[in-house]
Design a protein around this motif. Structure first.
Motif, PDB file in Angstrom:
ATOM      1  N   LYS A   1      13.174  52.178  18.170  1.00 41.79           N
ATOM      2  CA  LYS A   1      13.586  53.042  19.266  1.00 41.79           C
ATOM      3  C   LYS A   1      12.320  53.771  19.724  1.00 41.79           C
ATOM      4  O   LYS A   1      11.702  54.485  18.931  1.00 41.79           O
ATOM      5  CB  LYS A   1      14.637  54.037  18.791  1.00 41.79           C
ATOM      6  CG  LYS A   1      15.169  54.896  19.916  1.00 41.79           C
ATOM      7  CD  LYS A   1      16.338  55.743  19.410  1.00 41.79           C
ATOM      8  CE  LYS A   1      16.922  56.551  20.534  1.00 41.79           C
ATOM      9  NZ  LYS A   1      17.895  55.844  21.335  1.00 41.79           N
TER      10      LYS A   1
ATOM     11  N   ASP B   1       9.825  58.087  23.117  1.00 41.36           N
ATOM     12  CA  ASP B   1       9.203  58.355  24.411  1.00 41.36           C
ATOM     13  C   ASP B   1       8.014  57.423  24.569  1.00 41.36           C
ATOM     14  O   ASP B   1       7.463  56.902  23.590  1.00 41.36           O
ATOM     15  CB  ASP B   1       8.783  59.818  24.573  1.00 41.36           C
ATOM     16  CG  ASP B   1       8.829  60.265  26.043  1.00 41.36           C
ATOM     17  OD1 ASP B   1       8.883  59.384  26.932  1.00 41.36           O
ATOM     18  OD2 ASP B   1       8.811  61.470  26.299  1.00 41.36           O
TER      19      ASP B   1
ATOM     20  N   ASN C   1       8.589  48.377  31.692  1.00 38.83           N
ATOM     21  CA  ASN C   1      10.041  48.400  31.950  1.00 38.83           C
ATOM     22  C   ASN C   1      10.598  46.997  32.102  1.00 38.83           C
ATOM     23  O   ASN C   1      11.706  46.710  31.641  1.00 38.83           O
ATOM     24  CB  ASN C   1      10.342  49.221  33.205  1.00 38.83           C
ATOM     25  CG  ASN C   1      10.293  50.705  32.928  1.00 38.83           C
ATOM     26  OD1 ASN C   1      10.410  51.130  31.784  1.00 38.83           O
ATOM     27  ND2 ASN C   1      10.098  51.496  33.956  1.00 38.83           N
TER      28      ASN C   1
ATOM     29  N   LEU D   1      15.942  48.942  27.450  1.00 43.58           N
ATOM     30  CA  LEU D   1      15.764  50.228  28.097  1.00 43.58           C
ATOM     31  C   LEU D   1      17.006  50.727  28.813  1.00 43.58           C
ATOM     32  O   LEU D   1      17.066  51.868  29.227  1.00 43.58           O
ATOM     33  CB  LEU D   1      14.610  50.161  29.100  1.00 43.58           C
ATOM     34  CG  LEU D   1      13.224  50.158  28.476  1.00 43.58           C
ATOM     35  CD1 LEU D   1      12.161  49.912  29.525  1.00 43.58           C
ATOM     36  CD2 LEU D   1      12.936  51.461  27.754  1.00 43.58           C
ATOM     37  N   ARG D   2      17.979  49.821  28.962  1.00 42.98           N
ATOM     38  CA  ARG D   2      19.194  50.259  29.638  1.00 42.98           C
ATOM     39  C   ARG D   2      19.858  51.366  28.836  1.00 42.98           C
ATOM     40  O   ARG D   2      19.829  51.361  27.609  1.00 42.98           O
ATOM     41  CB  ARG D   2      20.183  49.094  29.700  1.00 42.98           C
ATOM     42  CG  ARG D   2      19.709  48.033  30.639  1.00 42.98           C
ATOM     43  CD  ARG D   2      20.893  47.379  31.304  1.00 42.98           C
ATOM     44  NE  ARG D   2      20.467  46.121  31.883  1.00 42.98           N
ATOM     45  CZ  ARG D   2      20.850  44.945  31.422  1.00 42.98           C
ATOM     46  NH1 ARG D   2      21.701  44.877  30.422  1.00 42.98           N
ATOM     47  NH2 ARG D   2      20.421  43.859  31.982  1.00 42.98           N
ATOM     48  N   TYR D   3      20.458  52.324  29.544  1.00 36.08           N
ATOM     49  CA  TYR D   3      21.182  53.367  28.820  1.00 36.08           C
ATOM     50  C   TYR D   3      22.378  52.751  28.113  1.00 36.08           C
ATOM     51  O   TYR D   3      23.110  51.964  28.681  1.00 36.08           O
ATOM     52  CB  TYR D   3      21.667  54.455  29.776  1.00 36.08           C
ATOM     53  CG  TYR D   3      20.553  55.362  30.191  1.00 36.08           C
ATOM     54  CD1 TYR D   3      19.986  56.239  29.269  1.00 36.08           C
ATOM     55  CD2 TYR D   3      20.062  55.341  31.480  1.00 36.08           C
ATOM     56  CE1 TYR D   3      18.939  57.064  29.637  1.00 36.08           C
ATOM     57  CE2 TYR D   3      19.014  56.171  31.855  1.00 36.08           C
ATOM     58  CZ  TYR D   3      18.465  57.030  30.937  1.00 36.08           C
ATOM     59  OH  TYR D   3      17.431  57.842  31.297  1.00 36.08           O
ATOM     60  N   LYS D   4      22.497  53.093  26.854  1.00 37.67           N
ATOM     61  CA  LYS D   4      23.643  52.623  26.085  1.00 37.67           C
ATOM     62  C   LYS D   4      24.401  53.854  25.651  1.00 37.67           C
ATOM     63  O   LYS D   4      23.834  54.946  25.622  1.00 37.67           O
ATOM     64  CB  LYS D   4      23.161  51.855  24.849  1.00 37.67           C
ATOM     65  CG  LYS D   4      22.470  50.572  25.202  1.00 37.67           C
ATOM     66  CD  LYS D   4      22.008  49.853  23.955  1.00 37.67           C
ATOM     67  CE  LYS D   4      21.076  48.701  24.322  1.00 37.67           C
ATOM     68  NZ  LYS D   4      19.918  48.630  23.479  1.00 37.67           N
ATOM     69  N   THR D   5      25.649  53.649  25.278  1.00 35.68           N
ATOM     70  CA  THR D   5      26.411  54.809  24.815  1.00 35.68           C
ATOM     71  C   THR D   5      25.808  55.308  23.510  1.00 35.68           C
ATOM     72  O   THR D   5      25.343  54.521  22.688  1.00 35.68           O
ATOM     73  CB  THR D   5      27.890  54.436  24.558  1.00 35.68           C
ATOM     74  OG1 THR D   5      27.895  53.331  23.668  1.00 35.68           O
ATOM     75  CG2 THR D   5      28.613  54.100  25.843  1.00 35.68           C
ATOM     76  N   GLN D   6      25.783  56.601  23.359  1.00 35.96           N
ATOM     77  CA  GLN D   6      25.326  57.177  22.095  1.00 35.96           C
ATOM     78  C   GLN D   6      25.869  58.590  21.967  1.00 35.96           C
ATOM     79  O   GLN D   6      26.253  59.214  22.953  1.00 35.96           O
ATOM     80  CB  GLN D   6      23.809  57.159  21.980  1.00 35.96           C
ATOM     81  CG  GLN D   6      23.072  57.789  23.129  1.00 35.96           C
ATOM     82  CD  GLN D   6      21.564  57.549  23.001  1.00 35.96           C
ATOM     83  OE1 GLN D   6      21.067  57.258  21.936  1.00 35.96           O
ATOM     84  NE2 GLN D   6      20.848  57.697  24.090  1.00 35.96           N
TER      85      GLN D   6
ATOM     86  N   TRP E   1      21.560  62.691  16.752  1.00 32.80           N
ATOM     87  CA  TRP E   1      20.470  62.332  17.673  1.00 32.80           C
ATOM     88  C   TRP E   1      19.228  63.150  17.331  1.00 32.80           C
ATOM     89  O   TRP E   1      19.322  64.332  17.052  1.00 32.80           O
ATOM     90  CB  TRP E   1      20.929  62.628  19.107  1.00 32.80           C
ATOM     91  CG  TRP E   1      19.837  62.534  20.121  1.00 32.80           C
ATOM     92  CD1 TRP E   1      19.309  63.547  20.840  1.00 32.80           C
ATOM     93  CD2 TRP E   1      19.141  61.361  20.527  1.00 32.80           C
ATOM     94  NE1 TRP E   1      18.333  63.085  21.670  1.00 32.80           N
ATOM     95  CE2 TRP E   1      18.193  61.742  21.495  1.00 32.80           C
ATOM     96  CE3 TRP E   1      19.215  60.011  20.147  1.00 32.80           C
ATOM     97  CZ2 TRP E   1      17.337  60.835  22.102  1.00 32.80           C
ATOM     98  CZ3 TRP E   1      18.354  59.106  20.750  1.00 32.80           C
ATOM     99  CH2 TRP E   1      17.441  59.530  21.723  1.00 32.80           C
TER     100      TRP E   1
END
Ligand SMILES: C[S@@+](CC[C@H](N)C(=O)[O-])C[C@H]1O[C@@H](n2cnc3c(N)ncnc32)[C@H](O)[C@@H]1O
Length: 326
Positions: free
Chosen positions: A26, A29, A42, A49-54, A59
């Motif tokens: 991961k 940044d 990208n 890089l796609r937003y995934k549920t979390q 976190w």
């Protein structure tokens, strides 16, 4: 899952290395100032890089490993003389990376500040890559200060010049790798897994289009010459991949019958250890700038050989080292 922080991230060589050796990663940044490099990065990692549920539960923004290949222009002798010229011919060698000097090479001090700003948290490892000249007489004071600053932050550091050729790539590229480990025990480079240099034919296209042919008389006239204005013919390995291939000092491939050509963008990426898939993803998001996709040459030239990171991470994260013969 290993969490990394990529500063001066370019096209993400450490992240490619982790992916190649099968370590879930991961990137908490990625910091990079060049829009075209960000675009390539990208595209190469578009799936991840796609937003995934979390969930916010659990976190955290704490990197296990921080990697910074800070710019080196003012560390390199060429860059330095250029700067001196701009200052009216005075060679002010000591300024190359002084904190607050405003040079690109002094940006490594930002990494120190970023670690300080993490508060109590410290990454377990900080890896810094730079040109060999950081160890030169004129730059050494800043290199030693970097080690001291890392010590102040709780790290033990060790460094070694590693050459891409020791890690399978037919490219002469020597760079200083500094590994800082949190705590007392310094990293040892002695038992890194090394790989025999592969045949350069595996990296070169058998049929590069004529657009890569050397046509400028200024380059053709210095093939085989020595000195600053030279074009060296590639034999068993390429010389250091730089941000531009079509300028002297150049390296060329002898195609026979008096025909010479430059390395293609793809060949430069391969010689830095990137896969053809990585290259294709990046190439798809760039236009030609004149005859070539110049951004892709620059990104390869600025990058770090992926297999070197593979070897470092194998040791750090998987405890895989070269077997010592008894
Ligand atoms: C030696 S390259 C590092 C390449 C990278 N590690 C890779 O794997 O491709 C240095 C990078 O620092 C970037 N850079 C220069 N100044 C910067 C700044 N102020 N902030 C962030 N990135 C910067 C450059 O655009 C360049 O891509």
């Amino acid at each position: 899952m290993v969490q990394i922080l990529e500063l001066f991230g370019g096209i993400g060589s450490p992240r490619c290395a982790l992916r190649n050796i099968g370590i879930p990663v991961k990137a908490i940044d990625y910091v990079e100032i060049d829009e075209k490099a960000v675009r390539s990065y990208n595209a190469m990692f578009s799936e991840e890089l796609r937003y995934k549920t979390q969930s916010v539960v659990g976190w955290n923004l704490k990197p296990d490993i921080l990697i910074h290949g800070s710019p080196c222009q003012d560390f390199s002798i060429a860059g330095h003389q250029g700067k001196a010229k701009a200052e009216g011919g005075r060679i002010n060698r000591g300024k190359g990376a002084d904190e607050g000097s405003g040079t690109r090479s002094s940006l490594m001090w930002e990494t120190i500040h970023i670690i300080e700003q993490m508060g109590e948290w410290r990454p377990r490892y900080v890896i810094w890559e730079n040109v060999k000249n950081v160890l030169s007489r004129y730059m050494r004071a800043n290199f030693d200060r970097y080690i001291k600053e890392m010590e102040r932050l709780g790290y033990s550091s060790s460094f070694k010049i590693l050459d891409a050729r020791e890690f399978g790539l037919p490219q002469a590229r020597e760079r200083v790798f500094t590994v800082s480990t949190l705590g007392e025990k310094a990293f040892s480079f002695d038992d890194l897994i090394k790989t025999p240099m592969r045949d350069i034919k595996e990296f070169l296209l058998p049929d590069a289009p004529p657009v890569y042919d050397v046509t400028q008389p200024s380059v053709l006239s210095v093939i085989g010459e020595k000195g600053i204005r030279r074009a060296t013919v590639i034999q068993d390995y390429a010389y250091t991949i730089t941000a531009r291939q079509d300028r002297t000092p150049a390296q060329v491939i002898d195609m026979g019958n008096g025909r010479y050509r430059y390395l293609t963008e793809l060949e430069c990426w391969r010689l830095q250890g990137y896969t053809d898939e990585d290259f294709k993803a990046a190439a798809a998001v760039h236009e030609k700038n004149g005859r070539y996709k110049m951004a892709l040459y620059k990104q390869a030239g600025n990058s770090i050989p992926v297999p070197i990171f593979e070897s470092l991470f194998r040791k750090i994260l998987l405890n895989q080292t070269m077997e010592v013969k008894k």
